[in-house]
Scaffold this motif. Structure first.
Motif, short mmCIF file in Angstrom:
data_model
loop_
_atom_site.label_atom_id
_atom_site.label_comp_id
_atom_site.label_asym_id
_atom_site.label_seq_id
_atom_site.Cartn_x
_atom_site.Cartn_y
_atom_site.Cartn_z
N PHE A 14 4.30 29.51 48.95
CA PHE A 14 3.00 29.44 49.47
C PHE A 14 3.06 30.20 50.80
O PHE A 14 3.75 30.70 51.43
N ASP A 15 1.56 30.43 51.38
CA ASP A 15 1.38 31.14 52.44
C ASP A 15 0.94 30.31 53.65
O ASP A 15 -0.01 29.50 53.49
N GLU A 16 1.16 30.83 55.16
CA GLU A 16 0.52 29.82 55.90
C GLU A 16 0.28 31.10 57.21
O GLU A 16 0.75 32.00 57.14
N VAL A 17 -0.90 30.70 57.97
CA VAL A 17 -1.32 31.62 59.11
C VAL A 17 -0.96 30.67 60.28
O VAL A 17 -1.15 29.51 60.60
N HIS A 18 -0.14 31.47 61.15
CA HIS A 18 0.49 31.05 62.38
C HIS A 18 0.26 32.00 63.58
O HIS A 18 0.18 33.34 63.25
N ALA A 19 -0.06 31.80 64.80
CA ALA A 19 0.09 32.59 65.81
C ALA A 19 1.39 33.22 65.95
O ALA A 19 2.47 32.48 65.79
N MET A 20 1.69 34.49 66.22
CA MET A 20 3.19 35.22 66.44
C MET A 20 3.97 34.26 67.35
O MET A 20 5.22 34.22 67.35
N SER A 21 3.39 33.62 68.38
CA SER A 21 4.16 33.04 69.38
C SER A 21 4.59 31.58 68.74
O SER A 21 5.64 31.03 69.49
N SER A 22 4.03 31.03 68.03
CA SER A 22 4.66 29.68 67.50
C SER A 22 4.81 29.77 65.95
O SER A 22 4.26 28.87 65.18
N VAL A 23 5.55 30.50 65.65
CA VAL A 23 5.87 30.65 64.08
C VAL A 23 7.17 29.59 63.94
O VAL A 23 8.19 29.99 64.00
N PRO A 24 6.89 28.67 62.88
CA PRO A 24 8.17 28.14 62.51
C PRO A 24 8.82 28.55 61.38
O PRO A 24 8.57 29.20 60.65
N ASP A 25 10.36 28.28 61.44
CA ASP A 25 11.13 28.84 60.53
C ASP A 25 11.05 27.90 59.17
O ASP A 25 11.20 28.69 58.31
N GLU A 26 10.56 26.76 59.32
CA GLU A 26 10.60 26.02 58.26
C GLU A 26 9.33 25.34 58.09
O GLU A 26 8.60 25.00 59.26
N SER A 27 8.92 24.88 57.02
CA SER A 27 7.39 24.22 57.01
C SER A 27 7.43 23.07 55.69
O SER A 27 8.03 23.71 54.69
N PRO A 28 6.84 22.11 55.53
CA PRO A 28 6.86 21.25 54.41
C PRO A 28 6.08 21.94 53.26
O PRO A 28 4.90 22.51 53.50
N CYS A 29 6.64 22.04 51.97
CA CYS A 29 6.06 22.44 50.80
C CYS A 29 4.94 21.66 50.28
O CYS A 29 4.91 20.51 50.29
N PRO A 30 3.76 22.30 50.27
CA PRO A 30 2.62 21.67 49.78
C PRO A 30 2.60 20.97 48.26
O PRO A 30 1.90 20.06 47.95
N GLU A 31 3.41 21.60 47.68
CA GLU A 31 3.58 20.96 46.21
C GLU A 31 4.59 19.82 45.96
O GLU A 31 4.26 18.87 45.24
N CYS A 32 5.77 19.83 46.48
CA CYS A 32 6.95 18.98 46.37
C CYS A 32 7.05 18.11 47.54
O CYS A 32 8.03 17.12 47.56
N GLY A 33 6.76 18.75 48.75
CA GLY A 33 7.09 18.11 50.16
C GLY A 33 8.49 18.30 50.62
O GLY A 33 8.74 17.99 51.77
N SER A 34 9.10 19.22 49.92
CA SER A 34 10.65 19.55 50.57
C SER A 34 10.46 20.67 51.62
O SER A 34 9.19 21.23 51.80
N SER A 35 11.33 20.66 52.38
CA SER A 35 11.50 21.88 53.19
C SER A 35 11.49 23.34 52.78
O SER A 35 12.19 23.65 51.83
N ALA A 36 10.74 24.00 53.38
CA ALA A 36 10.39 25.50 52.87
C ALA A 36 10.77 26.49 53.91
O ALA A 36 10.26 26.28 55.19
N ARG A 37 11.56 27.40 53.48
CA ARG A 37 12.17 28.38 54.78
C ARG A 37 11.09 29.60 54.80
O ARG A 37 10.59 29.96 53.57
N ARG A 38 11.02 30.10 55.78
CA ARG A 38 10.02 31.15 56.07
C ARG A 38 10.78 32.52 55.26
O ARG A 38 11.95 32.66 55.36
N ARG A 39 10.16 33.21 54.45
CA ARG A 39 10.52 34.53 53.79
C ARG A 39 10.09 35.80 54.33
O ARG A 39 8.85 35.94 54.82
N PRO A 40 10.81 36.97 54.70
CA PRO A 40 10.33 38.22 54.90
C PRO A 40 9.46 38.55 53.76
O PRO A 40 9.75 38.34 52.37
N SER A 41 8.27 39.05 54.13
CA SER A 41 7.29 39.79 53.32
C SER A 41 6.72 40.89 53.96
O SER A 41 6.80 41.25 54.98
#
Length: 95
Positions: A14-41
Protein backbone atom coordinates in the motif's frame (compact mmCIF):
# COMPACT_ATOMS: atom_id res chain seq x y z
CA UNK A 1 4.16 15.60 -0.74
CA UNK A 2 5.91 12.36 -1.69
CA UNK A 3 4.24 8.97 -1.77
CA UNK A 4 5.87 6.08 0.10
CA UNK A 5 5.28 2.35 -0.49
CA UNK A 6 4.91 -0.06 2.43
CA UNK A 7 4.72 -3.89 2.54
CA UNK A 8 3.74 -6.12 5.46
CA UNK A 9 4.89 -9.70 6.24
CA UNK A 10 1.83 -11.07 4.41
CA UNK A 11 2.95 -9.25 1.20
CA UNK A 12 0.18 -6.65 1.23
CA UNK A 13 1.40 -3.49 -0.48
CA UNK A 14 0.00 0.00 0.00
CA UNK A 15 1.03 3.61 -0.49
CA UNK A 16 0.91 6.49 1.97
CA UNK A 17 1.62 10.20 1.58
CA UNK A 18 3.89 11.81 4.20
CA UNK A 19 5.93 14.97 4.53
CA UNK A 20 9.61 14.27 3.97
CA UNK A 21 10.39 15.51 7.47
CA UNK A 22 8.11 12.97 9.18
CA UNK A 23 8.25 9.68 7.25
CA UNK A 24 7.68 6.65 9.52
CA UNK A 25 9.77 3.53 8.87
CA UNK A 26 6.78 1.35 9.75
CA UNK A 27 3.03 1.77 9.37
CA UNK A 28 0.03 -0.50 10.17
CA UNK A 29 -1.23 -2.48 7.18
CA UNK A 30 -4.81 -1.45 6.27
CA UNK A 31 -5.69 -5.04 5.22
CA UNK A 32 -4.36 -7.19 8.06
CA UNK A 33 -3.28 -4.65 10.72
CA UNK A 34 0.26 -6.00 11.07
CA UNK A 35 3.30 -3.75 10.96
CA UNK A 36 4.50 -2.90 7.45
CA UNK A 37 7.96 -1.63 6.61
CA UNK A 38 8.69 1.14 4.14
CA UNK A 39 10.04 -0.17 0.82
CA UNK A 40 12.26 1.62 -1.67
CA UNK A 41 10.31 2.70 -4.72
CA UNK A 42 10.81 4.67 -7.91
CA UNK A 43 10.13 8.39 -7.66
CA UNK A 44 6.89 9.65 -9.18
CA UNK A 45 8.21 12.18 -11.66
CA UNK A 46 5.76 14.40 -13.43
CA UNK A 47 6.11 16.53 -16.51
CA UNK A 48 3.07 18.58 -15.63
CA UNK A 49 3.04 21.87 -17.46
CA UNK A 50 5.74 20.89 -19.90
CA UNK A 51 5.18 20.92 -23.66
CA UNK A 52 5.91 17.18 -23.80
CA UNK A 53 3.08 16.44 -21.37
CA UNK A 54 0.66 18.53 -23.42
CA UNK A 55 1.75 16.75 -26.59
CA UNK A 56 1.17 13.33 -25.01
CA UNK A 57 -2.31 14.39 -23.86
CA UNK A 58 -3.19 15.71 -27.31
CA UNK A 59 -1.96 12.51 -28.98
CA UNK A 60 -3.96 10.32 -26.61
CA UNK A 61 -7.09 12.40 -27.10
CA UNK A 62 -6.77 12.46 -30.89
CA UNK A 63 -6.65 8.65 -30.97
CA UNK A 64 -10.36 8.60 -30.13
CA UNK A 65 -11.51 12.11 -31.03
CA UNK A 66 -9.57 13.40 -34.05
CA UNK A 67 -9.05 17.15 -34.04
CA UNK A 68 -10.88 19.09 -36.76
CA UNK A 69 -8.54 21.45 -38.63
CA UNK A 70 -9.28 24.22 -41.11
CA UNK A 71 -5.90 24.21 -42.91
CA UNK A 72 -3.03 21.86 -43.58
CA UNK A 73 -0.17 21.96 -41.06
CA UNK A 74 2.62 24.25 -42.22
CA UNK A 75 0.41 26.05 -44.73
CA UNK A 76 1.36 29.66 -45.44
CA UNK A 77 -0.15 32.32 -43.25
CA UNK A 78 -2.81 34.60 -44.50
CA UNK A 79 -1.65 38.08 -45.53
CA UNK A 80 -1.85 40.63 -42.80
CA UNK A 81 -1.00 38.32 -39.91
CA UNK A 82 2.20 38.76 -37.98
CA UNK A 83 2.26 42.56 -38.28
CA UNK A 84 4.17 44.20 -35.49
CA UNK A 85 3.61 47.70 -34.17
CA UNK A 86 6.84 47.90 -32.18
CA UNK A 87 8.76 51.04 -33.28
CA UNK A 88 12.16 49.32 -33.31
CA UNK A 89 10.87 46.68 -35.73
CA UNK A 90 10.26 49.42 -38.32
CA UNK A 91 14.05 49.82 -38.64
CA UNK A 92 14.56 46.19 -39.67
CA UNK A 93 15.21 45.46 -43.37
CA UNK A 94 12.22 44.37 -45.44
CA UNK A 95 12.19 41.30 -47.67
Amino acid sequence: MPTYTYRCDRSHRFDEVHAMSSVPDESPCPECGSSARRRPSAPHLSATGSPAYGLMDAAAKSAHEPQVVSALPGSPRRPGTGVTRHPLHAKLPRR
